[in-house]
Design an enzyme around this catalytic site. Structure first.
Site, PDB file in Angstrom:
ATOM      1  N   LYS A 123       0.843  -1.234  -0.202  1.00 45.35           N
ATOM      2  CA  LYS A 123      -0.055  -0.194  -0.165  1.00 45.35           C
ATOM      3  C   LYS A 123       0.810   1.138   0.058  1.00 45.35           C
ATOM      4  O   LYS A 123       0.392   2.258  -0.460  1.00 45.35           O
ATOM      5  CB  LYS A 123      -0.925   0.036   1.268  1.00 45.35           C
ATOM      6  CG  LYS A 123      -1.950  -0.968   1.160  1.00 45.35           C
ATOM      7  CD  LYS A 123      -2.619  -1.133   2.417  1.00 45.35           C
ATOM      8  CE  LYS A 123      -3.638  -2.279   2.734  1.00 45.35           C
ATOM      9  NZ  LYS A 123      -4.377  -2.175   4.021  1.00 45.35           N
ATOM     10  N   GLY A 124       1.983   1.171   0.384  1.00 45.51           N
ATOM     11  CA  GLY A 124       2.933   2.310   0.798  1.00 45.51           C
ATOM     12  C   GLY A 124       3.280   3.344  -0.682  1.00 45.51           C
ATOM     13  O   GLY A 124       3.663   4.622  -0.143  1.00 45.51           O
TER      14      GLY A 124
ATOM     15  N   ASP B 286       7.652   2.776  -2.170  1.00 45.95           N
ATOM     16  CA  ASP B 286       7.858   3.982  -1.173  1.00 45.95           C
ATOM     17  C   ASP B 286       9.217   4.058  -0.558  1.00 45.95           C
ATOM     18  O   ASP B 286       9.952   4.980  -0.665  1.00 45.95           O
ATOM     19  CB  ASP B 286       6.744   3.786  -0.257  1.00 45.95           C
ATOM     20  CG  ASP B 286       6.691   2.557   0.729  1.00 45.95           C
ATOM     21  OD1 ASP B 286       7.505   1.730   0.135  1.00 45.95           O
ATOM     22  OD2 ASP B 286       5.995   2.748   1.570  1.00 45.95           O
TER      23      ASP B 286
ATOM     24  N   ASP C 280      14.521  -0.620   1.980  1.00 43.30           N
ATOM     25  CA  ASP C 280      15.104  -0.809   3.253  1.00 43.30           C
ATOM     26  C   ASP C 280      16.125  -2.001   3.003  1.00 43.30           C
ATOM     27  O   ASP C 280      17.134  -1.950   2.527  1.00 43.30           O
ATOM     28  CB  ASP C 280      13.975  -1.033   4.276  1.00 43.30           C
ATOM     29  CG  ASP C 280      14.417  -0.874   5.621  1.00 43.30           C
ATOM     30  OD1 ASP C 280      15.566  -1.407   6.091  1.00 43.30           O
ATOM     31  OD2 ASP C 280      13.612  -0.276   6.424  1.00 43.30           O
TER      32      ASP C 280
ATOM     33  N   ARG D  91      -0.319   6.885   7.148  1.00 45.38           N
ATOM     34  CA  ARG D  91      -0.196   7.018   5.657  1.00 45.38           C
ATOM     35  C   ARG D  91      -0.687   8.494   5.096  1.00 45.38           C
ATOM     36  O   ARG D  91      -0.036   8.841   4.048  1.00 45.38           O
ATOM     37  CB  ARG D  91      -0.825   6.008   5.073  1.00 45.38           C
ATOM     38  CG  ARG D  91      -0.359   4.687   5.209  1.00 45.38           C
ATOM     39  CD  ARG D  91      -1.438   3.632   4.449  1.00 45.38           C
ATOM     40  NE  ARG D  91      -0.858   2.317   4.732  1.00 45.38           N
ATOM     41  CZ  ARG D  91       0.061   1.443   4.220  1.00 45.38           C
ATOM     42  NH1 ARG D  91       1.014   2.211   3.646  1.00 45.38           N
ATOM     43  NH2 ARG D  91       0.107   0.220   4.811  1.00 45.38           N
TER      44      ARG D  91
END
Length: 178
Positions: free
Chosen positions: A42-43, A99, A102, A164
């Protein structure tokens, strides 16, 4: 600023400016190629929407949903596809829009998975890159910002599905997620 945010890393204005730069570069790089942009839900939804408004060429948009974090602040390392592509990407130039990069485990998994569909190429566009945490060899072609090893939220990024909707990217206070 939200009370759970320690400090703002990137304002709305800084995000807009950098995303416009990325869009111009991608428009130039993909002239005549009809790429497909694959947003990782979703990010990436806010970043993807704003990025697509800066792309000035014929292209298509797709979405995938993957899970590797659940409601934790650290990846589990186990990647699970919860929504797959609805289109065939064979011989297409695919750009994964994420998004944050990492550990690299999720994107490494996705690249290997999507390579099975035989695209013409696969590149990564990430809004945020956190190279200090990299555990898999993944190199984005397009990066918005390189950030320190901090837990960030806002502009689509979350902690336990919250934050968000913040219009900026900020560092979450440690007491919130520990």
């Amino acid at each position: 600023m939200h009370r759970d945010v320690e400090r703002v890393l990137y304002t709305e204005e800084a995000l807009k400016e950098r995303i416009t730069e990325l869009g111009k570069r991608m428009t130039a790089d993909y002239q005549g190629k009809n790429p497909v942009f694959i947003g990782v839900l979703k990010g990436s939804f806010m970043f993807m929407a704003d990025l697509m408004r800066t792309i000035d060429l014929p292209c298509e948009v797709e979405f995938m949903a993957v899970s590797s974090y659940g409601n934790k602040s650290e990846t589990t390392g186990a990647v699970r596809i919860t929504q797959d592509l609805d289109m065939d990407i064979e011989n297409r130039h695919a750009i994964i829009v994420e998004d944050i990069l990492d550990s690299g485990l999720t994107l490494n998994y996705l690249i290997n998975y999507l390579n099975g569909s035989k695209p013409a190429s696969i590149e990564i566009c990430t809004l945020l890159d956190k190279p200090e945490r990299r555990r898999a060899q993944v190199n984005p072609k397009y990066t918005g910002f390189t950030i320190p090893d901090a837990f960030v939220v806002g502009y689509g990024l979350d902690f336990a599905q919250r934050y968000r909707n913040l219009p900026y990217i900020g560092i979450l206070k440690p007491e919130v997620y520990q």
